[in-house]
Design a protein around this motif. Structure first.
Motif, short mmCIF file in Angstrom:
data_model
loop_
_atom_site.label_atom_id
_atom_site.label_comp_id
_atom_site.label_asym_id
_atom_site.label_seq_id
_atom_site.Cartn_x
_atom_site.Cartn_y
_atom_site.Cartn_z
N LEU A 21 0.82 -1.21 0.00
CA LEU A 21 0.00 0.00 0.00
C LEU A 21 0.85 1.26 0.00
CD1 LEU A 21 -2.91 -1.06 2.34
CD2 LEU A 21 -2.86 -1.00 -0.16
N ASP A 22 2.06 1.16 0.55
CA ASP A 22 2.92 2.35 0.61
C ASP A 22 4.29 1.98 0.05
OD1 ASP A 22 4.26 4.67 1.19
OD2 ASP A 22 4.46 4.24 3.33
N ARG A 25 10.09 1.18 0.38
CA ARG A 25 11.39 1.28 -0.30
C ARG A 25 12.36 2.12 0.52
NH1 ARG A 25 14.67 3.71 -3.93
NH2 ARG A 25 15.54 2.29 -5.48
N ARG A 26 11.85 3.23 1.07
CA ARG A 26 12.71 4.10 1.90
C ARG A 26 13.28 3.31 3.07
NH1 ARG A 26 9.33 8.32 1.01
NH2 ARG A 26 8.07 7.84 2.84
N GLY A 27 12.42 2.49 3.68
CA GLY A 27 12.86 1.69 4.83
C GLY A 27 13.98 0.73 4.42
N MET A 69 19.97 -0.53 4.06
CA MET A 69 21.21 -0.65 3.28
C MET A 69 22.25 0.35 3.79
SD MET A 69 20.01 -0.98 -0.64
CE MET A 69 18.54 -1.89 -1.03
N ARG A 70 21.76 1.57 4.07
CA ARG A 70 22.69 2.59 4.58
C ARG A 70 23.32 2.12 5.89
NH1 ARG A 70 21.89 7.21 1.40
NH2 ARG A 70 19.72 7.70 0.98
N VAL A 83 18.02 7.37 -7.84
CA VAL A 83 16.87 8.19 -7.48
C VAL A 83 16.93 8.72 -6.05
CG1 VAL A 83 15.26 7.23 -9.18
CG2 VAL A 83 15.48 6.12 -6.94
N SER A 84 17.73 8.09 -5.17
CA SER A 84 17.84 8.58 -3.79
C SER A 84 18.94 9.62 -3.67
CB SER A 84 18.19 7.43 -2.84
OG SER A 84 17.17 6.49 -2.81
N ARG A 85 18.71 10.59 -2.80
CA ARG A 85 19.79 11.55 -2.58
C ARG A 85 20.44 11.29 -1.26
NH1 ARG A 85 16.20 15.92 -3.26
NH2 ARG A 85 14.96 14.40 -4.32
#
Ligand code: HEC
Length: 172
Positions: free
Chosen positions: A146-147, A152-154, A159-160, A170-172
């Motif tokens: 649903l989100d 993806r951010r999580g 990974m970070r 696409v990520s900064r």
């Protein structure tokens, strides 16, 4: 007056020009092409062809994607999702994969093709990668996300935390 006549001229000509694009309902199939097209799930194409037909339009041939279209880079990166919790399922659950016309066996095959060391995922594939199976794809494919951006951010955060370089374009 000159402009008015030009206007009238184009008003007459334009529909005729457009009419060329309207299909003729009585048109017959080209000889030898009469059989209806086989659905992708039954066509028996290999993974490379399925990628071309169903993914490359957005992800490009080499998987590099397009930041302008919010399509992440998979080249040399996408295997990193396999290194974080939830990432393995995520890759099958994204709409491009889960809602593709392929059956579960074909989708598993395609994911494994992407995860080759000399393929799109390249160096990012973990050494202990276990190939996706038809059963695994079947069990996660229809779990709707649903989100997606939040999920993806999580995953990128995880990974970070492992100090992986975020080369997704696409990520900064
Ligand atoms: C219409 C464009 C489009 C098509 C076709 C498409 N994708 Fe995608 N894909 C995206 C976008 C945009 C994202 C970013 C996440 C999202 O918004 O779905 C994405 C994300 C992904 C991801 C996750 C990568 C990441 O870094 O988040 C994978 C794996 C993926 N796609 C695989 C595929 C496969 C396999 C196919 C073909 C069967 C495919 N996609 C077809 C647009 C597409």
């Amino acid at each position: 007056m000159r402009y008015l006549m030009m206007g009238v001229f184009f008003a007459i000509v334009a529909p005729l020009a457009f009419a060329r694009a309207i299909p003729d309902p009585a048109q017959k199939h080209a000889p030898g092409n009469e059989a209806p097209q086989k659905p992708i799930a039954q066509a028996g194409y290999g993974a490379a062809v399925n990628y071309q037909l169903q993914c490359a339009g957005c992800h490009l041939d080499d998987g590099s994607g397009s930041a302008a279209n919010d399509t992440p880079n998979m080249k040399g990166f996408v295997g990193n999702f396999l290194k974080v919790e939830g990432g393995r399922e995520f890759l099958v659950r994204v709409p491009g994969a889960s809602q593709s016309a392929m059956n579960n066996a074909q989708l598993a095959d395609l994911m494994n093709w992407i995860m080759h060391k000399d393929g799109i995922a390249g160096k990012s594939v973990p050494d202990d990668f276990k190939p996706y199976t038809e059963e695994e794809v079947a069990s996660v494919r229809h779990q709707v996300m649903l989100d997606l951006p939040g999920v993806r951010r999580g995953l990128i955060e995880r990974m970070r935390a492992q100090h992986l370089a975020i080369e997704d374009g696409v990520s900064r």
